[in-house]
Motif scaffolding. Sequence first.
Motif, PDB file in Angstrom:
ATOM      1  N   GLY A  63       0.805  -1.222   0.000  1.00  0.00           N
ATOM      2  CA  GLY A  63       0.000   0.000   0.000  1.00  0.00           C
ATOM      3  C   GLY A  63       0.831   1.261   0.000  1.00  0.00           C
ATOM      4  O   GLY A  63       1.724   1.449  -0.823  1.00  0.00           O
ATOM      5  N   ILE A  64       0.557   2.129   0.963  1.00  0.00           N
ATOM      6  CA  ILE A  64       1.225   3.426   1.041  1.00  0.00           C
ATOM      7  C   ILE A  64       2.730   3.279   1.221  1.00  0.00           C
ATOM      8  O   ILE A  64       3.502   4.123   0.767  1.00  0.00           O
ATOM      9  N   GLY A 117       4.229  11.447   5.430  1.00  0.00           N
ATOM     10  CA  GLY A 117       4.683  12.149   6.633  1.00  0.00           C
ATOM     11  C   GLY A 117       3.667  12.058   7.756  1.00  0.00           C
ATOM     12  O   GLY A 117       4.014  11.801   8.912  1.00  0.00           O
ATOM     13  N   THR A 118       2.395  12.248   7.426  1.00  0.00           N
ATOM     14  CA  THR A 118       1.339  12.148   8.430  1.00  0.00           C
ATOM     15  C   THR A 118       1.223  10.720   8.952  1.00  0.00           C
ATOM     16  O   THR A 118       1.131  10.504  10.167  1.00  0.00           O
ATOM     17  N   LEU A 119       1.250   9.742   8.054  1.00  0.00           N
ATOM     18  CA  LEU A 119       1.116   8.353   8.496  1.00  0.00           C
ATOM     19  C   LEU A 119       2.315   7.925   9.339  1.00  0.00           C
ATOM     20  O   LEU A 119       2.170   7.153  10.288  1.00  0.00           O
ATOM     21  N   LEU A 174      -6.574  17.455   7.876  1.00  0.00           N
ATOM     22  CA  LEU A 174      -5.302  17.754   8.544  1.00  0.00           C
ATOM     23  C   LEU A 174      -4.144  16.913   8.016  1.00  0.00           C
ATOM     24  O   LEU A 174      -2.999  17.163   8.373  1.00  0.00           O
ATOM     25  N   ILE A 175      -4.440  15.924   7.190  1.00  0.00           N
ATOM     26  CA  ILE A 175      -3.374  15.080   6.649  1.00  0.00           C
ATOM     27  C   ILE A 175      -2.437  15.951   5.826  1.00  0.00           C
ATOM     28  O   ILE A 175      -2.861  16.680   4.947  1.00  0.00           O
ATOM     29  N   GLY A 176      -1.160  15.879   6.139  1.00  0.00           N
ATOM     30  CA  GLY A 176      -0.155  16.662   5.441  1.00  0.00           C
ATOM     31  C   GLY A 176       0.038  18.053   5.995  1.00  0.00           C
ATOM     32  O   GLY A 176       0.874  18.805   5.513  1.00  0.00           O
ATOM     33  N   SER A 177      -0.691  18.407   7.040  1.00  0.00           N
ATOM     34  CA  SER A 177      -0.630  19.779   7.550  1.00  0.00           C
ATOM     35  C   SER A 177       0.412  19.970   8.640  1.00  0.00           C
ATOM     36  O   SER A 177       0.587  21.078   9.120  1.00  0.00           O
ATOM     37  N   PRO A 206       4.206  12.451  -0.508  1.00  0.00           N
ATOM     38  CA  PRO A 206       5.124  12.762   0.599  1.00  0.00           C
ATOM     39  C   PRO A 206       4.408  13.337   1.819  1.00  0.00           C
ATOM     40  O   PRO A 206       4.761  13.014   2.962  1.00  0.00           O
ATOM     41  N   ASP A 207       3.382  14.166   1.606  1.00  0.00           N
ATOM     42  CA  ASP A 207       2.621  14.721   2.729  1.00  0.00           C
ATOM     43  C   ASP A 207       1.856  13.627   3.460  1.00  0.00           C
ATOM     44  O   ASP A 207       1.837  13.572   4.697  1.00  0.00           O
TER      45      ASP A 207
END
Length: 143
Positions: free
Chosen positions: A58-59, A90-92, A127-130, A86-87
């Motif tokens: 997956g990711i 980073g969140t995951l 908010l994912i990637g924030s 990439p964002d």
Amino acid sequence: MSDRAKFDLDLQYGQQGENWLRWLGTDQAKVEVKTERDTWATTGNLVFEYECRGKPSGIAITEADYWLHILKLGNHTHQALLWPVPDLKGTLRMCTMTKGYLGSRLTIGGDDNASKVILIPLASAHLIGSQSLPFALPKPMTK
């Protein structure tokens, strides 16, 4: 700045967005598409698989530029969410290192419960990637 200059600037930004969307539809853009059916509507969670049967998946292994997460109810596409990979990664990564980050939870699932997944509440999707945006940075302490 005159109203006309503001309009021209807004038009330019809009055209850049339209060009980007056209680019996404070309073979130059690599987009990974994940479609979730029905379950998300009862759990309220997005599911991101990162390992299956002991191997990255997956990711964790995507080579895409963008990740498109489609939420369907029956045959109806309810919503589609798009992130730069990439964002999203980073969140995951933060979710795996910080218990409950954005309300996330690590669990197993999929066929035969053979996959490791990260669940993120749909309410936190924006908010994912924030994590690197100014509003997400720690605030300086005041006296």
